[in-house]
Scaffold this active site. Structure first.
Site, PDB file in Angstrom:
ATOM      1  N   ASP A   1      -9.461  47.333  42.497  1.00 28.53           N
ATOM      2  CA  ASP A   1     -10.637  47.604  41.672  1.00 28.53           C
ATOM      3  C   ASP A   1     -11.356  46.295  41.367  1.00 28.53           C
ATOM      4  OD1 ASP A   1      -8.402  46.746  39.858  1.00 28.53           O
ATOM      5  OD2 ASP A   1     -10.110  46.696  38.501  1.00 28.53           O
TER       6      ASP A   1
ATOM      7  N   LYS B   1      -3.963  39.741  36.304  1.00 29.79           N
ATOM      8  CA  LYS B   1      -3.526  40.158  37.635  1.00 29.79           C
ATOM      9  C   LYS B   1      -3.084  39.028  38.564  1.00 29.79           C
ATOM     10  CE  LYS B   1      -3.352  44.503  38.282  1.00 29.79           C
ATOM     11  NZ  LYS B   1      -2.568  45.280  39.251  1.00 29.79           N
TER      12      LYS B   1
HETATM   13  C1  LIG Z   1      -7.078  44.937  33.593  1.00 27.36           C
HETATM   14  C2  LIG Z   1      -6.008  45.812  34.116  1.00 27.36           C
HETATM   15  N1  LIG Z   1      -5.129  46.311  33.253  1.00 27.36           N
HETATM   16  C3  LIG Z   1      -4.121  47.108  33.667  1.00 27.36           C
HETATM   17  C4  LIG Z   1      -3.972  47.426  35.001  1.00 27.36           C
HETATM   18  C5  LIG Z   1      -2.878  48.390  35.399  1.00 27.36           C
HETATM   19  O1  LIG Z   1      -1.901  47.855  36.194  1.00 27.36           O
HETATM   20  P1  LIG Z   1      -1.052  48.806  37.153  1.00 27.36           P
HETATM   21  O2  LIG Z   1      -1.958  49.300  38.228  1.00 27.36           O
HETATM   22  O3  LIG Z   1       0.052  47.970  37.608  1.00 27.36           O
HETATM   23  O4  LIG Z   1      -0.590  49.961  36.318  1.00 27.36           O
HETATM   24  C6  LIG Z   1      -4.869  46.910  35.936  1.00 27.36           C
HETATM   25  C7  LIG Z   1      -4.727  47.203  37.376  1.00 27.36           C
HETATM   26  O5  LIG Z   1      -5.524  46.810  38.200  1.00 27.36           O
HETATM   27  C8  LIG Z   1      -5.912  46.077  35.481  1.00 27.36           C
HETATM   28  O6  LIG Z   1      -6.818  45.559  36.330  1.00 27.36           O
END
Ligand SMILES: Cc1ncc(COP(=O)(O)O)c(C=O)c1O
Length: 403
Positions: free
Chosen positions: A122, A75
């Site tokens: 989150d 992120k």
């Molecule tokens: C570990 C992880 N993978 C995938 C995502 C998904 O990303 P997006 O919200 O852009 O779909 C998030 C989003 O916070 C994440 O923390």
């Protein structure tokens, strides 16, 4: 009853989405910005031949984002690039002229003055924003949804942010952050777009394309063939949109078959694809899933614009699929390396492992055109960002389909 659902998506023929924001030149710009930080290291693109043989496909590769900037998730790529682009715009400079050595300098800080960046998260996104703001000598405020893990809160506070767990769901926390930004004059750094809020989320998505850039260049260096199948997990769909846009732009007609994976309790992108009526469809309420990073109910408008043209299939899956993925990657076949992957990181691997080993999911295998010639690419977007749950899943077998 929890179950796997699939929608194969009829691409919208016209108008085709403009992918220029995700082209190789833009991805290189983001990559070069990230590479200018001294903590930068390309993350591993791990090959799992034992798992591929066990699942009956040709190749499986996993991009392991647990190594990203020492922050255990991809992120930070988005948050740091968005802050970089915001500052570049404020100072009237090109981001190419603002490598870490300059952006972190007293000179730039002096010209910029004091800024407070605010976001809802989150955990992973907030940690990336807090990390960047901290290094820039600026402030950050982070609102987390109800039920967020204490470890994730502690990690964000450790970066100097004023962080708290609210009693709101993710989408409500986003609205709280936005109203605070308006009333306090803070800069909202949200990893999702909506009507009237697009600059920063687009920069965040462009920041994510550093992963895609590293992957294609690594494959070329190794003389390896490009993937035939790319699986992307979605919360709001910003990451998936960015990666789908980059791979589609880079490979053109030879792009992989792209599948989006979401938890069934927060499957807003799936519902939007399923309805196929030109509108975004939301999930409301608690969205009680172990895939905390994917627990989002309102699709990112920019992400969906890309996915409606570039994604081939959408899957909605039960929580145990993510837990299975964590276990599969944690206990590899002999000779394959371990990948430490958290709930949101392992969702795609777990989904595909279920689909390729279960008779009752044979129609999904067929719809995804998976066979012995498939070269699969997964992105493990996080490591064990909630260590207690990681151990409960991997050591103690929590969340399995026999429970
Ligand atoms: C570990 C992880 N993978 C995938 C995502 C998904 O990303 P997006 O919200 O852009 O779909 C998030 C989003 O916070 C994440 O923390």
């Amino acid at each position: 009853m929890e179950t796997f659902k699939i929608v194969t998506y009829p691409h919208q023929a016209e108008p085709a989405t403009d992918l220029s924001a995700f082209c190789e030149a833009e991805a290189k710009k983001a990559h070069d910005f990230h590479a200018s930080f001294d903590v930068y290291q390309e993350t591993p693109l791990t090959s799992l031949p034992g798992l591929a043989a066990a699942l009956g496909v040709k190749e499986i590769r996993v991009k392991d984002e647990s190594y990203r900037f020492g922050l255990n998730a991809f992120k930070v790529l988005g948050g740091s690039y968005a802050l970089g682009r915001y500052i570049a715009k404020k100072l009237g400079e090109d981001i190419a002229e603002l490598p870490a050595s300059r952006i972190l300098s007293e000179e730039v800080r002096g010209r910029l003055g004091e800024v407070t960046f605010v976001t809802a998260t989150d955990g992973n996104h907030g940690r990336g924003v807090a990390w960047t703001a901290n290094r820039l000598g600026q402030h950050s405020v982070v609102y987390m949804p109800k039920g967020s893990a204490q470890e994730r809160l502690d990690n964000i506070r450790a970066e100097g942010a004023d962080a708290s767990i609210t009693d709101l769901n993710y989408d409500e926390a986003v609205r709280l952050a936005n109203s605070k930004a308006e009333s306090e004059g803070w800069v909202m750094v949200q990893d999702t777009a909506w009507e009237g809020y697009t600059d920063i989320p687009l920069w965040i998505m462009q920041g994510y394309t550093t992963m895609g850039y590293e992957i294609v260049k690594r494959l070329e260096t190794e003389g390896a063939e490009p993937p035939t199948h790319l699986f992307l997990q979605a919360g709001v769909g910003s990451m998936a949109g960015a990666m789908a846009g980059f791979f589609s732009s880079y490979y053109g007609e030879k792009r992989p078959f792209i599948t989006i994976v979401e938890p069934e309790k927060a499957n807003c992108v799936f519902r939007t694809a399923e309805a196929n009526d030109g509108k975004l469809h939301f999930v409301t309420g608690e969205m009680n899933t172990i895939m905390a990073g994917l627990a989002c109910g309102e699709p990112c408008t920019i992400g969906w614009e890309v996915l409606k043209n570039c994604a081939d299939a959408f899957i909605s899956c039960p929580d145990y699929a993510a837990a299975d993925g964590m276990r599969v990657l944690a206990a590899p076949k002999k000779g394959d390396p371990v990948v430490v992957s958290g709930e949101s990181g392992a969702a795609t691997t777990g989904c595909v492992a279920n689909i390729l080993t279960r008779e009752d999911l044979a129609d999904l295998k067929e719809k995804l055109h998976l066979d012995e010639n498939s070269r699969i690419l997964f992105i493990s977007t996080e490591g064990d960002t909630d260590k207690e749950n990681y151990r409960n899943v991997v050591w103690n077998g929590k969340y399995n389909r026999y429970e």
